[in-house]
Scaffold this motif. Sequence first.
Motif, PDB file in Angstrom:
ATOM      1  N   HIS A 103      -3.671  -5.291   1.667  1.00 48.99           N
ATOM      2  CA  HIS A 103      -3.847  -3.838   1.632  1.00 48.99           C
ATOM      3  C   HIS A 103      -5.290  -3.405   1.402  1.00 48.99           C
ATOM      4  N   GLU A 104      -6.238  -4.329   1.370  1.00 48.98           N
ATOM      5  CA  GLU A 104      -7.574  -3.962   0.884  1.00 48.98           C
ATOM      6  C   GLU A 104      -8.255  -2.919   1.754  1.00 48.98           C
ATOM      7  N   ARG A 105      -7.989  -2.882   3.062  1.00 49.73           N
ATOM      8  CA  ARG A 105      -8.677  -1.910   3.918  1.00 49.73           C
ATOM      9  C   ARG A 105      -8.016  -0.537   3.905  1.00 49.73           C
ATOM     10  N   VAL A 106      -6.799  -0.430   3.365  1.00 44.68           N
ATOM     11  CA  VAL A 106      -6.092   0.857   3.416  1.00 44.68           C
ATOM     12  C   VAL A 106      -6.065   1.544   2.055  1.00 44.68           C
ATOM     13  N   ARG A 107      -6.804   1.036   1.087  1.00 43.86           N
ATOM     14  CA  ARG A 107      -6.871   1.675  -0.237  1.00 43.86           C
ATOM     15  C   ARG A 107      -7.939   2.771  -0.207  1.00 43.86           C
ATOM     16  N   ASN A 108      -7.826   3.659   0.777  1.00 46.98           N
ATOM     17  CA  ASN A 108      -8.799   4.745   0.954  1.00 46.98           C
ATOM     18  C   ASN A 108      -8.298   5.988   0.227  1.00 46.98           C
ATOM     19  N   ILE A 109      -8.736   6.162  -1.002  1.00 42.47           N
ATOM     20  CA  ILE A 109      -8.302   7.305  -1.812  1.00 42.47           C
ATOM     21  C   ILE A 109      -9.529   7.946  -2.447  1.00 42.47           C
ATOM     22  N   LEU A 129      -3.800   8.823  -9.238  1.00 40.86           N
ATOM     23  CA  LEU A 129      -4.625   7.798  -8.609  1.00 40.86           C
ATOM     24  C   LEU A 129      -4.085   6.399  -8.884  1.00 40.86           C
ATOM     25  N   ARG A 130      -3.810   6.122 -10.152  1.00 39.33           N
ATOM     26  CA  ARG A 130      -3.305   4.796 -10.500  1.00 39.33           C
ATOM     27  C   ARG A 130      -1.958   4.530  -9.827  1.00 39.33           C
ATOM     28  N   ALA A 131      -1.076   5.532  -9.861  1.00 40.71           N
ATOM     29  CA  ALA A 131       0.257   5.339  -9.298  1.00 40.71           C
ATOM     30  C   ALA A 131       0.207   5.176  -7.784  1.00 40.71           C
ATOM     31  N   LEU A 132      -0.602   5.987  -7.103  1.00 35.02           N
ATOM     32  CA  LEU A 132      -0.669   5.899  -5.642  1.00 35.02           C
ATOM     33  C   LEU A 132      -1.246   4.572  -5.198  1.00 35.02           C
ATOM     34  N   ASP A 133      -2.282   4.103  -5.864  1.00 39.05           N
ATOM     35  CA  ASP A 133      -2.859   2.813  -5.487  1.00 39.05           C
ATOM     36  C   ASP A 133      -1.834   1.690  -5.653  1.00 39.05           C
ATOM     37  N   GLU A 134      -1.069   1.718  -6.738  1.00 40.03           N
ATOM     38  CA  GLU A 134      -0.039   0.703  -6.942  1.00 40.03           C
ATOM     39  C   GLU A 134       1.036   0.790  -5.865  1.00 40.03           C
ATOM     40  N   LEU A 135       1.434   2.012  -5.497  1.00 43.14           N
ATOM     41  CA  LEU A 135       2.458   2.188  -4.468  1.00 43.14           C
ATOM     42  C   LEU A 135       1.970   1.700  -3.112  1.00 43.14           C
ATOM     43  N   VAL A 136       0.725   2.028  -2.782  1.00 40.79           N
ATOM     44  CA  VAL A 136       0.161   1.574  -1.504  1.00 40.79           C
ATOM     45  C   VAL A 136       0.146   0.054  -1.448  1.00 40.79           C
ATOM     46  N   LEU A 150      -7.012   8.376   5.289  1.00 43.39           N
ATOM     47  CA  LEU A 150      -7.559   8.792   3.993  1.00 43.39           C
ATOM     48  C   LEU A 150      -6.567   9.632   3.195  1.00 43.39           C
ATOM     49  N   PHE A 151      -6.423   9.282   1.901  1.00 40.07           N
ATOM     50  CA  PHE A 151      -5.705  10.105   0.929  1.00 40.07           C
ATOM     51  C   PHE A 151      -6.732  10.863   0.080  1.00 40.07           C
ATOM     52  N   ALA A 152      -6.426  12.098  -0.287  1.00 40.21           N
ATOM     53  CA  ALA A 152      -7.285  12.875  -1.187  1.00 40.21           C
ATOM     54  C   ALA A 152      -6.441  13.456  -2.308  1.00 40.21           C
ATOM     55  N   LEU A 153      -6.918  13.304  -3.543  1.00 40.74           N
ATOM     56  CA  LEU A 153      -6.238  13.809  -4.728  1.00 40.74           C
ATOM     57  C   LEU A 153      -7.132  14.858  -5.377  1.00 40.74           C
ATOM     58  N   SER A 192       4.959  17.368  -9.879  1.00 43.39           N
ATOM     59  CA  SER A 192       3.736  16.604 -10.129  1.00 43.39           C
ATOM     60  C   SER A 192       4.026  15.125 -10.304  1.00 43.39           C
ATOM     61  N   GLU A 193       5.110  14.795 -11.016  1.00 49.66           N
ATOM     62  CA  GLU A 193       5.415  13.389 -11.262  1.00 49.66           C
ATOM     63  C   GLU A 193       5.871  12.660  -9.992  1.00 49.66           C
ATOM     64  N   ASP A 194       6.289  13.420  -8.973  1.00 49.33           N
ATOM     65  CA  ASP A 194       6.715  12.823  -7.711  1.00 49.33           C
ATOM     66  C   ASP A 194       5.594  12.759  -6.680  1.00 49.33           C
ATOM     67  N   ALA A 195       4.431  13.297  -7.014  1.00 49.30           N
ATOM     68  CA  ALA A 195       3.368  13.467  -6.019  1.00 49.30           C
ATOM     69  C   ALA A 195       2.891  12.136  -5.416  1.00 49.30           C
ATOM     70  N   PRO A 196       2.601  11.093  -6.203  1.00 47.87           N
ATOM     71  CA  PRO A 196       2.140   9.845  -5.577  1.00 47.87           C
ATOM     72  C   PRO A 196       3.165   9.253  -4.611  1.00 47.87           C
ATOM     73  N   ARG A 197       4.427   9.244  -4.990  1.00 49.90           N
ATOM     74  CA  ARG A 197       5.465   8.722  -4.099  1.00 49.90           C
ATOM     75  C   ARG A 197       5.544   9.568  -2.831  1.00 49.90           C
ATOM     76  N   ALA A 198       5.411  10.889  -2.976  1.00 53.69           N
ATOM     77  CA  ALA A 198       5.455  11.765  -1.805  1.00 53.69           C
ATOM     78  C   ALA A 198       4.300  11.476  -0.857  1.00 53.69           C
ATOM     79  N   ALA A 199       3.122  11.188  -1.414  1.00 51.43           N
ATOM     80  CA  ALA A 199       1.964  10.889  -0.573  1.00 51.43           C
ATOM     81  C   ALA A 199       2.181   9.618   0.230  1.00 51.43           C
ATOM     82  N   LEU A 200       2.732   8.582  -0.410  1.00 53.71           N
ATOM     83  CA  LEU A 200       3.000   7.342   0.316  1.00 53.71           C
ATOM     84  C   LEU A 200       4.066   7.569   1.391  1.00 53.71           C
ATOM     85  N   LEU A 201       5.132   8.286   1.063  1.00 53.18           N
ATOM     86  CA  LEU A 201       6.173   8.566   2.056  1.00 53.18           C
ATOM     87  C   LEU A 201       5.600   9.332   3.243  1.00 53.18           C
ATOM     88  N   ALA A 202       4.656  10.219   2.981  1.00 57.41           N
ATOM     89  CA  ALA A 202       4.018  10.959   4.071  1.00 57.41           C
ATOM     90  C   ALA A 202       3.240  10.023   4.987  1.00 57.41           C
TER      91      ALA A 202
END
Length: 423
Positions: A103-109, A129-136, A150-153, A192-202
């Motif tokens: 996943h190293e090239r897609v950790r664009n946050i 940030l921490r949660a999204l990176d772990e999910l990715v 690219l993801f933006a927070l 708010s607590e669902d936001a990282p999971r929602a970003a990955l699903l998107a």
Amino acid sequence: MSTPPVRPSSQATAVSRGRDDACPGALRLHSADDGALARIRIPGGVLRVGQAQALGLAACELGDGELHLTSRGNVQLRGLTDDCGADLASRLESAGLLPSWRHERVRNIVASPLSGLDGRGFADVRPWLRALDELVCASEAAPRLSGRFLFALDDGRGDVAGLDADVTLRAAPDGSAWLRMGASDSVAVVRSEDAPRAALLAAEAFLELSGGRVWRVAELPCPADELINEIGRRLQAEVASPPAWLLTSGPSPGAVAAPDGTALSVLAPLGRLTSAQWTAVTAAASAELRLTPWRGVIIPIAPAERLPELHAVGLITDPASPWLGVGACIGRPGCAKSRADIRADAAASLTAGGVLPAYWSGCERRCGRPRGDHVDVIAAQDGGYRISVFRDSREHTITTTDNPSRLAVSVAAARTHDHSHDQ
């Protein structure tokens, strides 16, 4: 979940990628004129001091000794030897900078660099940030994303919301989060607590809808609004049209007042830090650094008395610096396609002030050029420079000069002139 067909739109620009994404990474090195290049993704730009020191040591022992900051808050090492790949990977993994090789090239946050420091914004995005990176890094689908996706927070202040991300999470005033795809005018409203999971699903929905044929949301053959409607259905979330997204710029250089003390903001001229500059920055930090998409560094909880020593090594610490708003690609001698040593020419043409940022490019590829309004300074094929103003994605006021003594005057005029009535 099955994906309904997406209706083409005459307003969307369909792009079909007939080749693999060759975006460089930490494991896939790019061959340049000055040696191999590695791009190390730093999610949110956050580096522990020990990680920053490991990067500095790798730059000195394996490359040309310099660290180059990108417009996504990542780090590039240049001048690497062709046989250093295994050594570099081992160093990065030991420092915790390679949590997943797949996943190293897609950790664009990118993330609001002052979030949780200065008391602004509607939420601290560091947990996102921490949660999204772990999910990715745990996603089986994510490695199929392009290295350009690219993801933006954004914590609500509007700084990274304007960086042309494919998936943007923005903290809302009511404590929820707005999820936007590309340049859609609509958002999916999630907790708010669902936001990282929602970003990955998107992002995973984008992969399904694109079929791997495009790299960015803007390249889909359908409007981004249709994609956000599909995301809303998948998340069972409300799709709404929020007020206009107020956008702000990145942190200014200097001291930043914070409830827990002072943070320091410095910029690197043309995004390049020498070994001495990187050492000074890491020495000033107590726990972590935050690299910004504006090629700067935030040093949390550091006294303002450290600014003079950072200025002494050539970092930008003054918001009135003539370097402010000036960017450039690598130019000669690092790039064979460049027609000039554009970094030297940009340095020789500095003038104070300027409403618009100026970006210098060695050829028409314009690598690293910013989005939004700016002055485009490009080395011409027959010598000299072509200077134009981009406003609302349209090119205006084109001038050319092959007179070095006039170059600074022409660029300054383009940056300060009111082009609002240009046709």
